[in-house]
Design an enzyme around this catalytic site. Structure first.
Site, PDB file in Angstrom:
ATOM      1  N   THR A 127      46.218  34.729  51.137  1.00 42.86           N
ATOM      2  CA  THR A 127      47.262  34.725  50.113  1.00 42.86           C
ATOM      3  C   THR A 127      48.164  35.945  50.223  1.00 42.86           C
ATOM      4  O   THR A 127      49.270  35.949  49.692  1.00 42.86           O
ATOM      5  CB  THR A 127      46.646  34.693  48.702  1.00 42.86           C
ATOM      6  OG1 THR A 127      45.739  35.793  48.565  1.00 42.86           O
ATOM      7  CG2 THR A 127      45.901  33.401  48.460  1.00 42.86           C
ATOM      8  N   SER A 171      47.162  46.194  50.891  1.00 45.54           N
ATOM      9  CA  SER A 171      47.126  46.349  49.440  1.00 45.54           C
ATOM     10  C   SER A 171      46.122  47.434  49.043  1.00 45.54           C
ATOM     11  O   SER A 171      46.183  48.551  49.548  1.00 45.54           O
ATOM     12  CB  SER A 171      46.811  45.009  48.774  1.00 45.54           C
ATOM     13  OG  SER A 171      46.911  45.088  47.371  1.00 45.54           O
ATOM     14  N   HIS A 172      45.182  47.109  48.162  1.00 45.28           N
ATOM     15  CA  HIS A 172      44.250  48.116  47.634  1.00 45.28           C
ATOM     16  C   HIS A 172      42.967  48.210  48.455  1.00 45.28           C
ATOM     17  O   HIS A 172      42.036  48.900  48.063  1.00 45.28           O
ATOM     18  CB  HIS A 172      43.886  47.770  46.191  1.00 45.28           C
ATOM     19  CG  HIS A 172      43.206  46.446  46.052  1.00 45.28           C
ATOM     20  ND1 HIS A 172      43.876  45.257  46.192  1.00 45.28           N
ATOM     21  CD2 HIS A 172      41.921  46.123  45.791  1.00 45.28           C
ATOM     22  CE1 HIS A 172      43.024  44.255  46.024  1.00 45.28           C
ATOM     23  NE2 HIS A 172      41.832  44.754  45.782  1.00 45.28           N
ATOM     24  N   LYS A 191      52.171  41.628  56.040  1.00 43.11           N
ATOM     25  CA  LYS A 191      52.707  40.616  55.133  1.00 43.11           C
ATOM     26  C   LYS A 191      54.133  40.256  55.565  1.00 43.11           C
ATOM     27  O   LYS A 191      54.943  41.150  55.835  1.00 43.11           O
ATOM     28  CB  LYS A 191      52.747  41.120  53.684  1.00 43.11           C
ATOM     29  CG  LYS A 191      51.397  41.481  53.097  1.00 43.11           C
ATOM     30  CD  LYS A 191      51.447  41.603  51.572  1.00 43.11           C
ATOM     31  CE  LYS A 191      52.332  42.706  51.080  1.00 43.11           C
ATOM     32  NZ  LYS A 191      52.198  42.926  49.609  1.00 43.11           N
ATOM     33  N   ASP A 196      48.329  50.543  43.186  1.00 44.26           N
ATOM     34  CA  ASP A 196      47.608  50.390  44.446  1.00 44.26           C
ATOM     35  C   ASP A 196      48.480  50.919  45.577  1.00 44.26           C
ATOM     36  O   ASP A 196      49.590  51.413  45.354  1.00 44.26           O
ATOM     37  CB  ASP A 196      47.188  48.939  44.659  1.00 44.26           C
ATOM     38  CG  ASP A 196      48.365  48.004  44.850  1.00 44.26           C
ATOM     39  OD1 ASP A 196      49.484  48.339  44.417  1.00 44.26           O
ATOM     40  OD2 ASP A 196      48.174  46.918  45.430  1.00 44.26           O
ATOM     41  N   ASP A 224      52.412  47.183  44.572  1.00 48.94           N
ATOM     42  CA  ASP A 224      52.747  45.883  43.990  1.00 48.94           C
ATOM     43  C   ASP A 224      51.848  45.555  42.794  1.00 48.94           C
ATOM     44  O   ASP A 224      52.037  44.530  42.135  1.00 48.94           O
ATOM     45  CB  ASP A 224      52.713  44.762  45.035  1.00 48.94           C
ATOM     46  CG  ASP A 224      51.326  44.436  45.559  1.00 48.94           C
ATOM     47  OD1 ASP A 224      50.373  45.201  45.292  1.00 48.94           O
ATOM     48  OD2 ASP A 224      51.193  43.408  46.259  1.00 48.94           O
ATOM     49  N   GLU A 237      49.930  37.625  37.533  1.00 51.82           N
ATOM     50  CA  GLU A 237      48.595  37.158  37.867  1.00 51.82           C
ATOM     51  C   GLU A 237      47.554  38.147  37.358  1.00 51.82           C
ATOM     52  O   GLU A 237      47.821  39.338  37.183  1.00 51.82           O
ATOM     53  CB  GLU A 237      48.450  36.926  39.374  1.00 51.82           C
ATOM     54  CG  GLU A 237      48.890  38.066  40.256  1.00 51.82           C
ATOM     55  CD  GLU A 237      48.925  37.680  41.728  1.00 51.82           C
ATOM     56  OE1 GLU A 237      48.891  36.478  42.034  1.00 51.82           O
ATOM     57  OE2 GLU A 237      48.983  38.597  42.557  1.00 51.82           O
ATOM     58  N   GLU A 238      46.359  37.630  37.137  1.00 60.66           N
ATOM     59  CA  GLU A 238      45.292  38.373  36.471  1.00 60.66           C
ATOM     60  C   GLU A 238      44.850  39.607  37.235  1.00 60.66           C
ATOM     61  O   GLU A 238      44.206  40.495  36.676  1.00 60.66           O
ATOM     62  CB  GLU A 238      44.091  37.449  36.240  1.00 60.66           C
ATOM     63  CG  GLU A 238      43.144  37.288  37.416  1.00 60.66           C
ATOM     64  CD  GLU A 238      43.784  36.666  38.659  1.00 60.66           C
ATOM     65  OE1 GLU A 238      43.259  36.884  39.760  1.00 60.66           O
ATOM     66  OE2 GLU A 238      44.799  35.952  38.532  1.00 60.66           O
ATOM     67  N   SER A 239      45.216  39.716  38.504  1.00 63.12           N
ATOM     68  CA  SER A 239      44.811  40.859  39.324  1.00 63.12           C
ATOM     69  C   SER A 239      45.810  42.009  39.239  1.00 63.12           C
ATOM     70  O   SER A 239      45.875  42.842  40.144  1.00 63.12           O
ATOM     71  CB  SER A 239      44.623  40.423  40.781  1.00 63.12           C
ATOM     72  OG  SER A 239      45.804  39.828  41.283  1.00 63.12           O
TER      73      SER A 239
END
Length: 549
Positions: free
Chosen positions: A44, A147-148, A157, A304, A308, A391-393
């Site tokens: 993703t 990312s993190h 990406k 992070d 983002d 989004e929840e993250s």
């Protein structure tokens, strides 16, 4: 999951990444294209891996970059490619490899003027700024970031001209071609770095100033300044570290930079809940350093590594749960953005809190629930039909004040500054606003747990139909929905969601481990949540057994 003994403590020397070895392995180890774990795999958020396990080596980046060049040619993308990197150790070697390929293929590639670090949202902003009003010669971009993820990881990406994460149709093409090139690299074109930098298709650009100057069009920066809100910004050694001082200077904010450290071992981080160094701004153990400073600032935040995602810290509530802050942000924005379309929808992922559903119903706003992944928000943010996508993250973005697109990728910087705007306008911090929401809509309890699943079971879970769920109740309440496709766009969710009036669960297979993830929420307390989780396991087990028989 029990907390690791090191969780929340400063990272000890014993767990630090050996950076010279990691970078040596990037160049010296060659993946085997026949080994599944060595192949290019776009999830993703692009391709991620580590040079030490032969999943992120120079061969991968050369192959992916060549595949991107060929995709651009086939798709008629002729504008510049905006390229950025974060502060992970493997990002800079990957940038060099990528530029060598882009230069050799004649792509106009743009990198930071000072070879510095560039947040993901800045690349999205640059793409969209270039493409505004240009039907031809459109730009796209690449961000080199995992990312993190821990310090040993790297990531790649790709963002097409829409400015956000590429959809699965695009990433499948790039992934397939990259793996062909990994097996047979003869078609990869490459110009040595020193020579590439002298070519007229490799450009250096000030990424910082255009982004910083434009912030006043998405946020009320004057209000933040006039309020005198005392802000603590912790870059967490990430790619936005050079952005906070220009932001503070231009808008004359009362902002302190909590730390200016950049170190590829991330030794300044506190250890995450599983004993690893992870720059996860939604994790209390990882954010322990900033949380300890909560009483020093009116509002504080961290991000992070590619900026983002956001983590909001308040004096009254410490680190906010990402779902809680999303709910507050949505409630505030749809009340304080008169320039947005009246029919602009709230975009949420199907595993985000149902508090958002209740806010949407209470405000008369349309809510669009989509599968996991920010790519599902891109089109709506681009045309203004989504005011907000989150989004929840802890990833989200929203429109400019005039209702036009800002970014179509997650933007941790504007989500940080939005918390300051909320406090400046209302005199109350986001954690206090969340308490107001719970008084009005109820108090949800949310948790994600894991359950074992074989590869065969994960494959079945991915393809379940609603009819395979035979249960009629969930934790004592009638089931109101059985979903394998998202209500907002009818896209497959890659799993199952079951909903009742006061609770729900979603089950999705992991892409990397032999587990499936159970997301669950209850508006009736912890005991009810645990009952939902237990019944979720039973419902999934029954559905899997029925599908296999």
């Amino acid at each position: 999951m029990a907390l690791h003994p090191l969780a929340g403590k400063p990272a000890p020397e014993s767990i630090l990444e050996n950076i010279p070895r990691l970078i040596s392995q990037y160049y010296s180890l060659s993946p085997d294209a026949q080994e599944a774990g060595h192949r290019v795999t776009f999830g993703t958020s692009g391709h991620r891996g580590s040079s030490s396990i032969l999943s992120f080596n120079e061969d991968h980046i050369l192959a992916i970059s060549q595949a991107v060049c060929e995709y651009r040619l086939a798709a008629g993308i002729t504008g510049p490619l905006y390229l950025g990197m974060d502060t992970h150790a493997l990002s800079e070697p990957a940038l060099i490899s990528a530029v060598e390929v882009f230069a050799a293929n004649g792509v106009d590639v743009i990198i930071d003027a000072e070879y510095g670090y560039t947040p993901t949202p800045v690349i999205s902003h640059a793409i969209l700024t270039h493409n505004r009003g240009k039907p031809a010669g459109q730009a796209d971009g690449v961000v080199l970031t995992p990312s993190h993820n821990p310090p040993g990881d790297g990531g790649f990406k790709y963002n097409p001209p829409s400015g956000g994460p590429a959809d699965s149709g695009v990433t499948r093409l790039i992934e397939r071609r990259a793996n062909e090139l990994l097996a047979d690299p003869g078609a990869i074109r490459r110009t040595p770095w020193a020579r590439a930098l002298k070519q007229n298709n490799v450009h250096r650009r000030d990424y910082i100033t255009p982004y910083v100057n434009d912030l006043e069009n998405v946020l009320d920066m004057d209000l933040i300044r006039e309020s005198g809100v005392h802000i603590g910004a912790d870059p967490m050694g990430g790619s936005g570290i050079a952005y906070w001082k220009p932001i503070a200077e231009k808008y004359r904010l009362n902002l302190d930079l909590v730390s200016e450290s950049i170190d590829p071992t991330f030794r300044f981080m506190c250890v995450d809940k599983d004993g690893k160094i992870r720059m996860d701004c939604s994790s209390a153990p990882a954010m322990a350093g900033l949380i300890s400073l909560k009483d020093k600032y009116d509002i504080a935040f961290g991000n992070d590594t590619d900026f983002d995602r956001h983590g909001i810290v308040t004096p009254t509530g410490g680190l906010m749960n990402p779902n809680h802050y999303l709910a507050v942000a949505i409630s505030y924005l749809f009340t304080n953005r008169p320039g947005w379309r009246k029919d602009a929808a709230i975009g949420k992922t199907l595993v985000s809190s149902s508090m958002i559903d209740r806010i949407a119903r209470g405000s008369g706003r349309k809510m669009s629930e989509v599968p996991v992944g920010f790519k599902w928000f891109v089109d709506g943010l681009l045309d203004g039909s989504y005011g907000f996508g989150g989004e929840e993250s802890a990833g989200a973005s929203f429109l400019r004040k005039d209702g036009t697109v800002w970014t179509t990728d997650k933007d941790g910087i504007i989500m940080d500054l939005l918390a300051a705007e909320i406090l400046a306008r209302t005199g109350r911090n986001p954690a206090e606003h969340y308490q107001d929401l719970t008084a009005r809509f109820g108090t949800p309890v949310y948790e994600r747990i894991d359950a074992p699943a074989s590869p065969a079971e994960k494959a079945v879970l991915m393809e379940l139909s609603p009819e395979q769920v035979k249960a009629t109740e969930l934790a004592g309440e009638p089931i109101t929905a059985r979903l394998t496709r998202a209500p907002g766009n009818d896209a497959a969710i890659g799993g199952l969601k079951v909903v009742s009036e006061n609770g729900w669960f979603a089950a999705r297979p992991s892409g990397t481990e032999n587990i499936y993830k159970i997301y669950a929420e209850s508006f009736k307390g912890l005991d009810h949540l645990q009952q939902i989780q237990q019944e979720a396991r039973e419902i999934v087990a029954t559905a899997l057994t029925g599908a296999e028989s």
